[in-house]
Motif scaffolding. Structure first.
Motif, short mmCIF file in Angstrom:
data_model
loop_
_atom_site.label_atom_id
_atom_site.label_comp_id
_atom_site.label_asym_id
_atom_site.label_seq_id
_atom_site.Cartn_x
_atom_site.Cartn_y
_atom_site.Cartn_z
N LEU A 136 -4.84 -9.55 -0.58
CA LEU A 136 -4.68 -9.07 -1.24
C LEU A 136 -4.48 -7.66 -1.27
CD1 LEU A 136 -4.70 -9.79 -4.28
CD2 LEU A 136 -7.71 -9.69 -3.83
N LEU A 137 -5.04 -6.96 -1.00
CA LEU A 137 -5.09 -5.40 -0.72
C LEU A 137 -3.81 -4.59 -0.34
CD1 LEU A 137 -8.13 -4.03 0.28
CD2 LEU A 137 -7.78 -3.53 -2.06
N ALA A 138 -3.40 -5.40 0.19
CA ALA A 138 -2.05 -5.30 1.28
C ALA A 138 -0.61 -5.89 -0.09
CB ALA A 138 -1.39 -6.35 2.05
N TYR A 139 -1.48 -7.00 -0.29
CA TYR A 139 -0.11 -7.26 -1.33
C TYR A 139 -0.30 -6.50 -2.59
CZ TYR A 139 2.58 -10.45 -4.23
OH TYR A 139 3.06 -11.21 -4.59
N GLY A 140 -1.46 -5.84 -2.84
CA GLY A 140 -1.18 -4.88 -4.02
C GLY A 140 -0.82 -3.80 -3.74
N ALA A 141 -0.68 -2.89 -2.69
CA ALA A 141 0.20 -1.56 -1.93
C ALA A 141 1.27 -1.53 -2.26
CB ALA A 141 -0.32 -1.75 -0.68
N ILE A 142 1.76 -2.69 -3.15
CA ILE A 142 3.60 -2.36 -4.02
C ILE A 142 3.45 -1.08 -4.55
CG2 ILE A 142 3.38 -3.92 -5.33
CD1 ILE A 142 5.87 -5.22 -5.09
N ALA A 143 2.61 -1.23 -4.98
CA ALA A 143 1.86 -0.20 -6.65
C ALA A 143 2.00 1.16 -6.12
CB ALA A 143 0.37 -0.32 -6.97
N LEU A 144 1.49 1.57 -4.31
CA LEU A 144 1.49 2.96 -4.41
C LEU A 144 3.09 3.95 -4.23
CD1 LEU A 144 -0.82 2.05 -1.39
CD2 LEU A 144 -1.57 3.20 -3.57
N SER A 237 12.69 -11.34 -2.11
CA SER A 237 11.19 -11.26 -1.95
C SER A 237 11.17 -9.60 -2.43
CB SER A 237 10.03 -11.35 -0.97
OG SER A 237 9.09 -10.61 -1.46
N PHE A 238 10.99 -9.28 -3.86
CA PHE A 238 11.16 -7.54 -4.25
C PHE A 238 10.26 -6.78 -3.14
CE2 PHE A 238 10.36 -3.60 -6.36
CZ PHE A 238 11.16 -2.55 -6.05
N HIS A 239 8.95 -7.59 -2.89
CA HIS A 239 8.02 -6.77 -1.86
C HIS A 239 7.91 -6.73 -0.68
CE1 HIS A 239 4.38 -7.70 -5.01
NE2 HIS A 239 4.00 -6.96 -3.88
N ALA A 240 9.35 -7.68 0.11
CA ALA A 240 9.58 -7.29 1.37
C ALA A 240 10.30 -6.01 1.34
CB ALA A 240 10.00 -8.43 2.22
N ALA A 241 11.15 -6.34 0.32
CA ALA A 241 12.41 -5.23 0.34
C ALA A 241 11.13 -3.32 -0.34
CB ALA A 241 12.91 -4.85 -0.59
N ALA A 242 10.28 -4.02 -0.67
CA ALA A 242 9.28 -2.35 -0.76
C ALA A 242 8.90 -2.22 -0.18
CB ALA A 242 8.73 -2.84 -2.42
N ALA A 243 8.50 -3.27 0.78
CA ALA A 243 7.44 -2.16 2.08
C ALA A 243 8.63 -1.71 2.94
CB ALA A 243 7.18 -3.47 2.58
N VAL A 244 9.74 -2.49 3.16
CA VAL A 244 10.98 -1.41 3.83
C VAL A 244 11.32 -0.44 3.91
CG1 VAL A 244 13.14 -2.01 4.94
CG2 VAL A 244 11.86 -3.47 4.90
N LEU A 245 11.24 -0.31 2.58
CA LEU A 245 11.62 0.90 1.53
C LEU A 245 10.79 2.05 1.39
CD1 LEU A 245 13.28 -0.39 -1.93
CD2 LEU A 245 14.59 1.25 0.24
N ALA A 246 9.80 1.53 1.54
CA ALA A 246 8.12 2.77 1.70
C ALA A 246 8.59 3.23 2.74
CB ALA A 246 6.94 1.81 1.36
N MET A 263 1.26 -0.11 6.93
CA MET A 263 0.49 -0.87 5.58
C MET A 263 2.27 -2.16 5.30
SD MET A 263 2.13 0.89 1.47
CE MET A 263 3.39 0.92 1.60
N SER A 264 2.80 -0.98 5.31
CA SER A 264 3.94 -1.90 5.41
C SER A 264 3.94 -3.59 6.28
CB SER A 264 5.56 -1.38 6.03
OG SER A 264 5.43 -0.27 4.94
N ALA A 265 3.62 -3.49 7.36
CA ALA A 265 3.46 -4.94 8.25
C ALA A 265 2.65 -5.45 7.82
CB ALA A 265 3.39 -4.25 9.59
N ALA A 266 1.53 -4.50 6.88
CA ALA A 266 0.71 -5.61 6.24
C ALA A 266 1.14 -6.67 4.67
CB ALA A 266 -0.62 -5.06 6.16
N MET A 267 1.94 -5.56 4.45
CA MET A 267 2.61 -6.20 3.07
C MET A 267 3.81 -7.20 2.92
SD MET A 267 3.79 -2.95 0.88
CE MET A 267 4.25 -3.83 -0.40
#
Length: 326
Positions: A136-144, A237-246, A263-267
């Motif tokens: 849940l924390l990893a998924y919410g990391a999109i806010a960082l 998935s924008f979550h997946a895209a956001a992980a790569v962008l970060a 962080m990106s791997a966990a997301m």
């Protein structure tokens, strides 16, 4: 020094180019919303966010005039990314209103063609209840990233990379919205008829689209309260895209690389579970982010010069350098 001055000029030109892109996107959305049958309600929270963005932009330009460019790029980039998040949410609702046939069965077939079993993944993850809070924390990391990427890149002087991150994020959101309109889906939980919540688990990301996407597609939603709309995109998935962008953004700062990778791997691992995404949604999100990064990185033109006061914050070479557009 000449290279540093050139870097700053390029960064400021890209910053202004990002404003042009944001304004263009805002106009497109303003035209599209009534066509799609939507009106927008700006509640107190939304007005507060807009006021904060305006204050940050004003503060940023004051900082530019005071030769404090690093902090200036931090605050103006946070403002741009905040406005982009509002616009992107509206864009995804416009895209969903196209109401093309759902493609969940096709996405499931693509997963199976790759030898991937989402139901087995779900059982594996939910059986390990001690790891679910971390998921849940990893998924919410999109806010960082909208705050931490500007902070890290701005203060470390990676200003061109920061502006390209903003542009890449904008391009990613536009591509994701278009693809989600063409290949709509409601997600894995409904297809597999699996529970979205129980004592130790709740698929927080998925529940929003499960609740709102059918209403949008049926034409039952007409007023969009900006502060209350959430993600409704399945593919890509924008979550997946956001992980790569970060990961790409922070990779330019060597000491951020381990944390960015973790962080990106966990997301990416948590996204199929918490967001109800097929595995191909994740792969597509990664691909879209890669394309957006390549496009943003290819922008080399400097259509605007940095203001004199901002340029003065950098060491001046013995021979004056006057940047020119190409």
């Amino acid at each position: 020094m000449p290279d540093e001055l050139d870097h700053h000029t390029r960064a400021y030109g890209l910053y202004l180019l990002n404003w042009i892109a944001l304004a263009t996107l805002a106009v497109v959305i303003a035209i599209s919303l009534p066509i799609a049958g939507f009106s927008v309600e700006l509640d107190r929270e939304t007005w507060g966010g807009l006021c904060v963005s305006a204050i940050l932009v004003a503060a940023g330009h004051v900082l530019f005039s005071q030769n404090r460019s690093r902090l200036a790029f931090v605050v103006v980039s946070i403002a741009q990314l905040g406005l982009l998040s509002m616009l992107a949410a509206l864009l995804t609702y416009v895209a969903a209103s196209a109401s093309l046939p759902l493609q969940d069965a096709a996405l499931d077939r693509w997963d199976r063609a790759l030898g991937l079993d989402w139901a087995a993944y779900y059982r594996f993850m939910t059986a390990r209840t001690e790891f679910l809070p971390y998921a849940l924390l990893a998924y919410g990391a999109i806010a960082l990233p909208p705050f931490c990427v500007p902070l890290v890149l701005g203060l470390t002087g990676h200003h061109v990379r920061l502006q390209r991150f903003t542009m890449a994020t904008l391009l990613t959101l536009c591509i994701v919205a278009i693809m989600s309109a063409l290949i709509p889906a409601i997600g894995t939980y409904q297809l597999y008829d699996l529970p979205t919540e129980f004592a130790t688990y709740k698929a927080t990301g998925y529940l929003i689209q499960l609740e709102r996407l059918p209403v949008i597609r049926s034409g039952g939603l007409h007023v969009l309260v900006v502060s209350q709309i959430g993600g409704i995109v399945t593919f890509p998935s924008f979550h997946a895209a956001a992980a790569v962008l970060a990961l790409w953004a922070w990779w330019g700062v060597w000491w951020m690389r381990p944390w960015a990778f973790l962080m990106s791997a966990a997301m990416l691992i948590a996204t199929p579970l918490l967001g109800g995404h097929y595995f191909v949604d994740v792969f597509a999100g990664v691909a879209v982010a890669g394309i957006a990064i390549a496009l943003a990185s290819s922008i080399e033109r400097r259509p605007f010069a940095a203001p004199d006061a901002a340029r003065a914050s950098l060491p001046v070479a013995s021979t004056p350098i006057v940047p020119t557009g190409r």
